[in-house]
Write a protein that holds these residues in place. Structure first.
Motif, PDB file in Angstrom:
ATOM      1  N   GLY A  56      -5.203  25.471  -4.138  1.00  0.00           N
ATOM      2  CA  GLY A  56      -6.251  25.032  -5.054  1.00  0.00           C
ATOM      3  C   GLY A  56      -6.742  26.098  -6.011  1.00  0.00           C
ATOM      4  O   GLY A  56      -7.866  26.027  -6.505  1.00  0.00           O
ATOM      5  N   SER A  57      -5.911  27.083  -6.307  1.00  0.00           N
ATOM      6  CA  SER A  57      -6.322  28.094  -7.283  1.00  0.00           C
ATOM      7  C   SER A  57      -6.525  27.445  -8.644  1.00  0.00           C
ATOM      8  O   SER A  57      -5.774  26.558  -9.035  1.00  0.00           O
ATOM      9  CB  SER A  57      -5.248  29.185  -7.397  1.00  0.00           C
ATOM     10  OG  SER A  57      -5.081  29.846  -6.173  1.00  0.00           O
ATOM     11  N   THR A  58      -7.543  27.930  -9.355  1.00  0.00           N
ATOM     12  CA  THR A  58      -7.857  27.349 -10.653  1.00  0.00           C
ATOM     13  C   THR A  58      -7.957  28.421 -11.732  1.00  0.00           C
ATOM     14  O   THR A  58      -8.177  29.600 -11.449  1.00  0.00           O
ATOM     15  CB  THR A  58      -9.186  26.572 -10.616  1.00  0.00           C
ATOM     16  OG1 THR A  58     -10.235  27.470 -10.231  1.00  0.00           O
ATOM     17  CG2 THR A  58      -9.122  25.414  -9.643  1.00  0.00           C
ATOM     18  N   ASN A  59      -7.814  27.984 -12.954  1.00  0.00           N
ATOM     19  CA  ASN A  59      -7.986  28.858 -14.105  1.00  0.00           C
ATOM     20  C   ASN A  59      -8.488  27.992 -15.258  1.00  0.00           C
ATOM     21  O   ASN A  59      -8.037  26.859 -15.431  1.00  0.00           O
ATOM     22  CB  ASN A  59      -6.671  29.536 -14.481  1.00  0.00           C
ATOM     23  CG  ASN A  59      -6.869  30.604 -15.531  1.00  0.00           C
ATOM     24  OD1 ASN A  59      -7.813  31.379 -15.480  1.00  0.00           O
ATOM     25  ND2 ASN A  59      -5.974  30.662 -16.496  1.00  0.00           N
ATOM     26  N   TYR A  60      -9.443  28.541 -16.017  1.00  0.00           N
ATOM     27  CA  TYR A  60     -10.045  27.783 -17.107  1.00  0.00           C
ATOM     28  C   TYR A  60      -9.981  28.568 -18.406  1.00  0.00           C
ATOM     29  O   TYR A  60     -10.083  29.795 -18.423  1.00  0.00           O
ATOM     30  CB  TYR A  60     -11.524  27.503 -16.806  1.00  0.00           C
ATOM     31  CG  TYR A  60     -11.773  26.612 -15.619  1.00  0.00           C
ATOM     32  CD1 TYR A  60     -11.926  27.135 -14.343  1.00  0.00           C
ATOM     33  CD2 TYR A  60     -11.873  25.231 -15.794  1.00  0.00           C
ATOM     34  CE1 TYR A  60     -12.155  26.308 -13.258  1.00  0.00           C
ATOM     35  CE2 TYR A  60     -12.112  24.398 -14.716  1.00  0.00           C
ATOM     36  CZ  TYR A  60     -12.259  24.946 -13.455  1.00  0.00           C
ATOM     37  OH  TYR A  60     -12.497  24.122 -12.385  1.00  0.00           O
ATOM     38  N   ALA A  61      -9.863  27.816 -19.491  1.00  0.00           N
ATOM     39  CA  ALA A  61     -10.012  28.439 -20.792  1.00  0.00           C
ATOM     40  C   ALA A  61     -11.477  28.845 -20.957  1.00  0.00           C
ATOM     41  O   ALA A  61     -12.381  28.158 -20.464  1.00  0.00           O
ATOM     42  CB  ALA A  61      -9.619  27.465 -21.897  1.00  0.00           C
ATOM     43  N   GLU A  62     -11.715  29.945 -21.635  1.00  0.00           N
ATOM     44  CA  GLU A  62     -13.070  30.455 -21.783  1.00  0.00           C
ATOM     45  C   GLU A  62     -14.005  29.435 -22.427  1.00  0.00           C
ATOM     46  O   GLU A  62     -15.171  29.333 -22.035  1.00  0.00           O
ATOM     47  CB  GLU A  62     -13.059  31.737 -22.612  1.00  0.00           C
ATOM     48  CG  GLU A  62     -12.591  32.972 -21.872  1.00  0.00           C
ATOM     49  CD  GLU A  62     -13.526  33.349 -20.732  1.00  0.00           C
ATOM     50  OE1 GLU A  62     -13.031  33.826 -19.686  1.00  0.00           O
ATOM     51  OE2 GLU A  62     -14.760  33.162 -20.868  1.00  0.00           O
ATOM     52  N   TYR A  63     -13.501  28.679 -23.373  1.00  0.00           N
ATOM     53  CA  TYR A  63     -14.375  27.804 -24.134  1.00  0.00           C
ATOM     54  C   TYR A  63     -14.845  26.577 -23.345  1.00  0.00           C
ATOM     55  O   TYR A  63     -15.710  25.844 -23.804  1.00  0.00           O
ATOM     56  CB  TYR A  63     -13.694  27.354 -25.437  1.00  0.00           C
ATOM     57  CG  TYR A  63     -12.469  26.487 -25.260  1.00  0.00           C
ATOM     58  CD1 TYR A  63     -11.197  27.044 -25.191  1.00  0.00           C
ATOM     59  CD2 TYR A  63     -12.586  25.105 -25.169  1.00  0.00           C
ATOM     60  CE1 TYR A  63     -10.073  26.257 -25.027  1.00  0.00           C
ATOM     61  CE2 TYR A  63     -11.476  24.306 -25.011  1.00  0.00           C
ATOM     62  CZ  TYR A  63     -10.219  24.887 -24.940  1.00  0.00           C
ATOM     63  OH  TYR A  63      -9.108  24.095 -24.779  1.00  0.00           O
ATOM     64  N   VAL A  64     -14.300  26.356 -22.145  1.00  0.00           N
ATOM     65  CA  VAL A  64     -14.732  25.202 -21.359  1.00  0.00           C
ATOM     66  C   VAL A  64     -15.443  25.611 -20.066  1.00  0.00           C
ATOM     67  O   VAL A  64     -15.963  24.748 -19.354  1.00  0.00           O
ATOM     68  CB  VAL A  64     -13.561  24.270 -20.989  1.00  0.00           C
ATOM     69  CG1 VAL A  64     -12.899  23.743 -22.245  1.00  0.00           C
ATOM     70  CG2 VAL A  64     -12.557  24.960 -20.068  1.00  0.00           C
ATOM     71  N   LYS A  65     -15.480  26.891 -19.793  1.00  0.00           N
ATOM     72  CA  LYS A  65     -16.103  27.329 -18.547  1.00  0.00           C
ATOM     73  C   LYS A  65     -17.560  26.880 -18.488  1.00  0.00           C
ATOM     74  O   LYS A  65     -18.307  27.007 -19.454  1.00  0.00           O
ATOM     75  CB  LYS A  65     -16.018  28.850 -18.423  1.00  0.00           C
ATOM     76  CG  LYS A  65     -14.646  29.345 -17.992  1.00  0.00           C
ATOM     77  CD  LYS A  65     -14.632  30.841 -17.762  1.00  0.00           C
ATOM     78  CE  LYS A  65     -13.272  31.304 -17.282  1.00  0.00           C
ATOM     79  NZ  LYS A  65     -13.220  32.769 -17.088  1.00  0.00           N
ATOM     80  N   GLY A  66     -17.916  26.342 -17.353  1.00  0.00           N
ATOM     81  CA  GLY A  66     -19.273  25.861 -17.164  1.00  0.00           C
ATOM     82  C   GLY A  66     -19.454  24.394 -17.501  1.00  0.00           C
ATOM     83  O   GLY A  66     -20.451  23.781 -17.126  1.00  0.00           O
ATOM     84  N   ARG A  67     -18.519  23.816 -18.214  1.00  0.00           N
ATOM     85  CA  ARG A  67     -18.641  22.412 -18.610  1.00  0.00           C
ATOM     86  C   ARG A  67     -17.545  21.543 -18.011  1.00  0.00           C
ATOM     87  O   ARG A  67     -17.685  20.321 -17.981  1.00  0.00           O
ATOM     88  CB  ARG A  67     -18.579  22.271 -20.133  1.00  0.00           C
ATOM     89  CG  ARG A  67     -19.686  22.956 -20.890  1.00  0.00           C
ATOM     90  CD  ARG A  67     -19.735  22.502 -22.336  1.00  0.00           C
ATOM     91  NE  ARG A  67     -18.502  22.788 -23.038  1.00  0.00           N
ATOM     92  CZ  ARG A  67     -17.745  21.853 -23.618  1.00  0.00           C
ATOM     93  NH1 ARG A  67     -18.093  20.575 -23.558  1.00  0.00           N
ATOM     94  NH2 ARG A  67     -16.643  22.201 -24.260  1.00  0.00           N
ATOM     95  N   ILE A  68     -16.483  22.169 -17.562  1.00  0.00           N
ATOM     96  CA  ILE A  68     -15.334  21.411 -17.071  1.00  0.00           C
ATOM     97  C   ILE A  68     -14.934  21.923 -15.699  1.00  0.00           C
ATOM     98  O   ILE A  68     -14.926  23.138 -15.462  1.00  0.00           O
ATOM     99  CB  ILE A  68     -14.151  21.511 -18.067  1.00  0.00           C
ATOM    100  CG1 ILE A  68     -14.461  20.677 -19.309  1.00  0.00           C
ATOM    101  CG2 ILE A  68     -12.850  21.089 -17.428  1.00  0.00           C
ATOM    102  CD1 ILE A  68     -13.366  20.660 -20.347  1.00  0.00           C
ATOM    103  N   THR A  69     -14.609  20.993 -14.805  1.00  0.00           N
ATOM    104  CA  THR A  69     -14.152  21.346 -13.461  1.00  0.00           C
ATOM    105  C   THR A  69     -12.848  20.607 -13.183  1.00  0.00           C
ATOM    106  O   THR A  69     -12.761  19.393 -13.375  1.00  0.00           O
ATOM    107  CB  THR A  69     -15.188  20.953 -12.405  1.00  0.00           C
ATOM    108  OG1 THR A  69     -16.420  21.623 -12.675  1.00  0.00           O
ATOM    109  CG2 THR A  69     -14.705  21.339 -11.010  1.00  0.00           C
ATOM    110  N   ILE A  70     -11.858  21.357 -12.735  1.00  0.00           N
ATOM    111  CA  ILE A  70     -10.591  20.757 -12.344  1.00  0.00           C
ATOM    112  C   ILE A  70     -10.530  20.724 -10.827  1.00  0.00           C
ATOM    113  O   ILE A  70     -10.962  21.662 -10.152  1.00  0.00           O
ATOM    114  CB  ILE A  70      -9.393  21.531 -12.949  1.00  0.00           C
ATOM    115  CG1 ILE A  70      -8.090  20.755 -12.758  1.00  0.00           C
ATOM    116  CG2 ILE A  70      -9.292  22.935 -12.380  1.00  0.00           C
ATOM    117  CD1 ILE A  70      -6.915  21.329 -13.543  1.00  0.00           C
TER     118      ILE A  70
END
Length: 119
Positions: A56-70
Motif C-alpha cells: 500500500g505504498s503511496t505517492n502524490y503529486a505536490e499539487y494534490v497533497k492534502g486534497r486527494i487520497t488514494i
C-alpha cells in the motif's frame, strides 16, 4: 489481457468531493503499481498519485497533497481516488494505469472518466 475500468466521474461544484474508482481485471506483478493521471483540455497528461497492491505504498503529486487520497481494496482489485475541496482547475479526464513496480512506464491504461468542477 489486463483491463482497467474507471468510474465515478461527473459534475461537481467547487469545494465539493468526488471518489473515482478503478477496477483492475488482474492483480499481478505487472500491475503491482496503480496510478491515477489526469489530462485537462489542451494540456499534457499529469501524474496525480499511485499506490502499490503489496504494502500500500503511496505517492502524490505536490499539487494534490492534502486534497486527494488514494487507496485500494485488494479483495476487490479496486483502487480509489478520493478528491475533496475540488477546484475548477481540477476539471480533466482522469485515467488509471498500471505498471510493474520499479519500472517507470505504465503499460496498461483505462479509458478515462470525466471530472468537471463548476465554479
Amino acid at each position: 489481457q489486463v483491463q482497467l475500468v474507471e468510474s465515478g466521474g461527473g459534475l461537481v461544484q467547487a469545494g465539493g468531493s468526488l471518489t473515482l474508482t478503478c477496477a483492475v481485471s488482474q492483480r499481478t506483478v505487472s500491475t503491482d503499481v496503480v496510478g491515477w493521471f489526469r489530462q485537462a483540455p489542451g494540456k499534457e497528461r499529469d501524474f496525480v498519485a499511485f499506490i502499490t497492491w503489496s504494502g500500500g505504498s503511496t505517492n502524490y503529486a505536490e499539487y494534490v497533497k492534502g486534497r486527494i487520497t488514494i487507496s485500494r481494496d485488494n479483495a476487490k482489485n479496486t483502487v480509489y481516488l478520493q478528491m475533496s475541496s475540488l477546484k475548477p482547475e481540477d476539471t480533466a479526464v482522469y485515467y488509471c494505469a498500471a505498471r510493474i513496480f520499479g519500472k517507470p512506464k505504465y503499460d496498461y491504461w483505462g479509458q478515462g472518466t470525466q471530472v468537471t468542477v463548476s465554479s
